[in-house]
Design an enzyme around this catalytic site. Structure first.
Site, PDB file in Angstrom:
ATOM      1  N   LYS A  50       0.884  -1.169   0.000  1.00 28.55           N
ATOM      2  CA  LYS A  50       0.000   0.000   0.000  1.00 28.55           C
ATOM      3  C   LYS A  50       0.916   1.213   0.000  1.00 28.55           C
ATOM      4  CE  LYS A  50      -4.026   2.159   2.084  1.00 28.55           C
ATOM      5  NZ  LYS A  50      -3.619   3.545   1.884  1.00 28.55           N
ATOM      6  N   ARG A  64      -8.369  10.561  -7.853  1.00 30.91           N
ATOM      7  CA  ARG A  64      -9.364   9.758  -7.175  1.00 30.91           C
ATOM      8  C   ARG A  64     -10.739  10.429  -7.165  1.00 30.91           C
ATOM      9  NH1 ARG A  64      -8.245   7.076  -1.773  1.00 30.91           N
ATOM     10  NH2 ARG A  64     -10.336   6.769  -1.010  1.00 30.91           N
ATOM     11  N   PHE A 104      -1.766  -0.967 -10.418  1.00 29.04           N
ATOM     12  CA  PHE A 104      -2.310  -2.138  -9.720  1.00 29.04           C
ATOM     13  C   PHE A 104      -3.598  -2.686 -10.324  1.00 29.04           C
ATOM     14  CE2 PHE A 104      -3.437   1.564  -6.947  1.00 29.04           C
ATOM     15  CZ  PHE A 104      -4.824   1.548  -7.113  1.00 29.04           C
TER      16      PHE A 104
HETATM   17  P1  AMP Z   1      -7.303   4.811   2.035  1.00 22.95           P
HETATM   18  O1  AMP Z   1      -7.029   6.093   1.315  1.00 22.95           O
HETATM   19  O2  AMP Z   1      -6.583   4.732   3.341  1.00 22.95           O
HETATM   20  O3  AMP Z   1      -8.790   4.507   2.115  1.00 22.95           O
HETATM   21  O4  AMP Z   1      -6.696   3.629   1.157  1.00 22.95           O
HETATM   22  C1  AMP Z   1      -7.088   3.418  -0.163  1.00 22.95           C
HETATM   23  C2  AMP Z   1      -6.115   4.096  -1.082  1.00 22.95           C
HETATM   24  O5  AMP Z   1      -4.842   3.496  -1.005  1.00 22.95           O
HETATM   25  C3  AMP Z   1      -6.455   3.956  -2.536  1.00 22.95           C
HETATM   26  O6  AMP Z   1      -7.435   4.866  -2.937  1.00 22.95           O
HETATM   27  C4  AMP Z   1      -5.134   4.205  -3.213  1.00 22.95           C
HETATM   28  O7  AMP Z   1      -4.949   5.595  -3.425  1.00 22.95           O
HETATM   29  C5  AMP Z   1      -4.126   3.782  -2.183  1.00 22.95           C
HETATM   30  N1  AMP Z   1      -3.327   2.611  -2.567  1.00 22.95           N
HETATM   31  C6  AMP Z   1      -2.010   2.484  -2.327  1.00 22.95           C
HETATM   32  N2  AMP Z   1      -1.554   1.310  -2.767  1.00 22.95           N
HETATM   33  C7  AMP Z   1      -2.610   0.642  -3.298  1.00 22.95           C
HETATM   34  C8  AMP Z   1      -2.775  -0.633  -3.907  1.00 22.95           C
HETATM   35  N3  AMP Z   1      -1.763  -1.491  -4.051  1.00 22.95           N
HETATM   36  N4  AMP Z   1      -4.030  -0.957  -4.339  1.00 22.95           N
HETATM   37  C9  AMP Z   1      -5.065  -0.113  -4.199  1.00 22.95           C
HETATM   38  N5  AMP Z   1      -4.960   1.094  -3.625  1.00 22.95           N
HETATM   39  C10 AMP Z   1      -3.746   1.487  -3.182  1.00 22.95           C
END
Ligand code: AMP
Length: 534
Positions: free
Chosen positions: A227, A247, A317
C-alpha cells in the site's frame, strides 16, 4: 423528477439533473466556474438597494448560500438591470452563461465572470436563484440525493434500479446515464461500457487489523500488494493521447507530465483504462512524504526544475479496460494478467504476492513498512472491480491508526496563529443521515504554509463567518492521528478523540469517503478488547 426528465430533450435533461444535484458540469469535465462564495455574495449585495446589515440579517436565516440568496430575493426588490431581455430564463440560456463564466480567463476575467453572474442573478426568480447558486458552489443538499435520482432515472426511462446503478458505476456519472437513455432508450443505458476518457469511480477498501484477519475475510488466500502512500490515478489512453484523473475524478494530466511520458513510453496496448498510485521518490528510491507529493499535484504549471526536484513514479495495480475489452466484471487475477500484458518498462506494477500463508504475508508487510510504505492492501483473488464501492474485497492493513475526517468549522488561533484559521473542528460522517458529526478539535500538525492554504480554502467554502469563528461546507478531508477514542458528552456524536493531530490534508478524498461515525465507534470498542481498559 422522473416526469421532468421525460418531458425534456436529452441535453436539457442532463443539465436539469446536474443542477438539481448541485453541479454545473459533470465531475470528469475539465471546465470549472471558479466562482467563490464571496464573489456570489458581492454580486447579490450589489443587486439589492438596501442596507447590507439588513440584507445580512435576512440571509443569516438561510441554511445554505442558495437558501440565503432566495430569502434575500424574496424580501427585497432588486435593482433593475439595463437589459434587453425580460422573459424568463431558460435552461439553455442559463447554461450558455455558465459556460461563458467557466471560459472567462486571463486579465479582466474576474470582472467578466461577475458581470455575467450579475445579469443571471438579476433575472432569476428567488427559487431559480436558490438552485443556481447552490449548483455553482457545489452544495448538494437540495433533498435530491443520488439515490433518489437513480430511482427517478429508472422510472423515467423504463429501467430497473439495478440497471441504473450498474450504468452509473460503469460511467461514473448519472448524467451520462440520462444522456444515453434519453438519446438511445433503455437498451442504450443497459449496454453502457467503461469508456476511455470517462473516469470510473474508484473501488475503495475497508480496513483489516492484521494479515490473519484479511486472509480469513478473503477466503484463506489472497493477493497482497504494497500500500503506497501516494495519490491514486486512473490513467486513460488511446492512440497516443493520455488523460490522468485523480481519485475524485478531476483531470490532473497537466500536473504530472513525467507520469504521462512514462505511460506513452511503456504502453503496449492501444486503448486502456489503468489504475495505480503515484508517489514521489527520493534519490535512494524511497518514497518521499505525502506533503511533498502534494506540492506537485497542487501545481498546474509544472516547471522542469520541479519535475527534477520532486520526481514521480507510478505503480500500477489494476486494469479496467484494455483495447476495448471491459474488465471490471473479470476476477482480480484475470485483470492482473491483462495489466501485465498491456505494459512494459518504464511502467511498473506494484509489488505483489499471492499467498495463503500468514507468515509469508506478515513478512511482506514488514518489508513494505521498512521500505517506507504505508502497509499492505489485501485483495480477493476472485473479486470483480466494483466502482465507487467500499466493499470487503479490498482490505487495507496499516500500522498507524488514523481517521479521515472532515473539517466543518474553524477558529482563529492564539498568538502567532491568530493570522490563520488554525483550530479545526473534525467530523465523521453519519452514513444514515449524511450529516457530519464532530468528534474532536485540533490545531496540531500543519506547517505555516499549510495553515495559509487551509485558511484560504476555508474562506472559500464558508457558510458563516463570525470573524474569529468560521463554519464551512464539509469539503476538506484531513487524515487525523490520535491516541485514543473516548466517550464524551462534549459533542453530539458522543465521542471525542484524545490528542488528535492532522497527519495530512487529503485533497484527494471527497467528504463522502471520510470515515464514518460507525468506524469511530468500532475503534472505541476495539480498545477494550486489546488493552483491557475500561
Ligand atoms: P485509504 O485512502 O486509506 O482509504 O486507502 C485506499 C487508497 O490506497 C487507494 O485509494 C489508493 O490511493 C491507495 N493505494 C495504495 N496502494 C494501493 C494498492 N496497491 N491498491 C489499491 N490502492 C492502493
Amino acid at each position: 423528477m422522473a416526469s421532468l426528465l421525460r418531458r425534456l430533450e436529452p441535453e436539457a435533461a442532463v443539465r436539469a439533473a446536474l443542477i438539481l444535484t448541485g453541479k454545473v458540469f459533470p465531475a470528469w469535465d475539465e471546465r470549472s466556474l471558479d466562482v467563490s462564495w464571496a464573489t456570489i455574495w458581492r454580486v447579490v449585495e450589489s443587486l439589492i438597494p438596501a442596507k447590507p446589515t439588513e440584507v445580512r440579517r435576512v440571509a443569516s436565516e438561510g441554511v445554505d448560500l442558495g437558501d440565503a440568496v432566495r430569502r434575500v430575493f424574496e424580501a427585497f426588490p432588486r435593482r433593475r438591470q439595463a437589459t434587453l431581455f425580460e422573459e424568463e430564463l431558460t435552461l439553455g440560456e442559463v447554461y450558455a452563461q455558465l459556460e461563458a463564466i467557466a471560459s472567462a480567463s486571463g486579465p479582466g476575467s474576474r470582472a467578466k465572470k461577475e458581470a455575467i453572474l450579475r445579469s443571471l442573478l438579476s433575472r432569476a426568480s428567488p427559487r431559480e436563484a436558490w438552485l443556481l447558486v447552490n449548483a455553482m458552489v457545489g452544495e448538494t443538499r437540495l433533498g435530491l440525493s443520488e439515490g433518489l435520482l437513480i430511482d427517478a432515472i429508472a422510472e423515467a426511462y423504463g429501467l430497473s434500479r439495478q440497471e441504473v446503478e450498474r450504468a452509473v458505476m460503469v460511467t461514473g456519472d448519472p448524467a451520462a446515464v440520462i444522456e444515453a437513455a434519453a438519446r438511445g432508450g433503455p437498451q442504450a443505458a443497459r449496454t453502457l461500457r467503461p469508456e476511455v476518457f470517462r473516469p470510473l469511480r474508484p473501488m475503495l477498501a475497508q480496513t483489516a487489523e492484521t494479515v490473519d484477519e484479511a486472509l480469513a475475510e478473503l477466503g484463506g488466500r489472497a493477493a497482497f500488494e504494497y500500500k503506497l502512500d501516494g495519490a491514486r490515478v486512473q490513467i486513460h489512453a488511446r492512440g497516443g493521447r493520455v488523460r490522468v484523473f485523480s481519485r475524485r475524478l478531476s483531470d490532473v494530466t497537466r500536473s504530472i507530465p513525467d507520469v504521462v511520458e512514462a505511460v506513452l513510453n511503456g504502453l503496449r496496448a492501444d486503448e486502456v483504462i489503468l489504475e495505480g498510485e503515484v508517489i514521489a521518490v527520493g534519490e535512494s528510491g524511497r518514497p518521499l512524504p505525502f506533503q511533498v507529493l502534494m506540492r506537485r499535484f497542487r501545481r498546474v504549471n509544472v516547471t522542469p526544475e520541479l519535475i527534477q526536484s520532486i520526481p514521480l513514479r507510478v505503480y500500477l495495480f489494476d486494469a479496467l479496460m484494455v483495447d476495448g475489452r471491459p474488465l471490471i466484471d473479470e476476477p482480480y487475477l484475470e485483470r492482473r494478467r491483462a495489466l501485465e500484458d498491456a505494459i512494459s518498462e518504464p511502467l511498473r506494477i506494484v509489488p505483489t504476492i499471492v499467498s495463503g500463508d500468514p507468515g509469508e504475508a506478515g513478512e511482506f508487510l514488514e518489508r513494505a513498512l521498512s521500505e517506507g510504505h504505508e502497509g499492505l492492501m489485501a485483495k480477493g483473488l476472485r473479486s470483480p472491480y466494483i466502482p465507487g464501492v467500499r466493499g470487503k474485497h479490498w482490505l487495507k492493513i496499516k500500522r498507524a491508526k488514523t481517521l479521515d475526517l472532515v473539517i466543518v468549522a474553524a477558529e482563529r488561533g492564539y498568538g502567532r496563529r491568530h493570522r490563520w484559521f488554525s483550530d479545526y473542528y473534525l467530523a465523521a460522517r453519519d452514513p444514515e443521515t449524511g450529516e457530519f458529526l464532530v468528534v474532536g478539535k485540533t490545531f496540531k500538525g500543519l506547517t505555516d504554509e499549510e495553515f495559509e492554504w487551509m485558511t484560504q480554502r476555508l474562506r472559500e467554502i464558508a457558510v458563516e463567518d463570525r470573524g474569529s469563528f468560521i463554519r464551512v461546507r464539509p469539503e476538506v478531508v484531513v487524515e487525523v492521528a490520535f491516541n485514543e477514542v473516548q466517550r464524551s458528552p462534549k459533542y453530539p456524536s458522543g465521542y471525542a478523540l484524545r490528542f488528535a493531530r492532522i497527519v495530512r490534508i487529503r485533497d484527494d478524498k471527497s467528504p463522502e469517503e471520510a470515515d464514518t461515525i460507525d468506524r469511530v465507534r468500532e475503534i472505541y470498542e476495539s480498545q477494550f478488547g486489546r488493552g483491557g481498559r475500561v
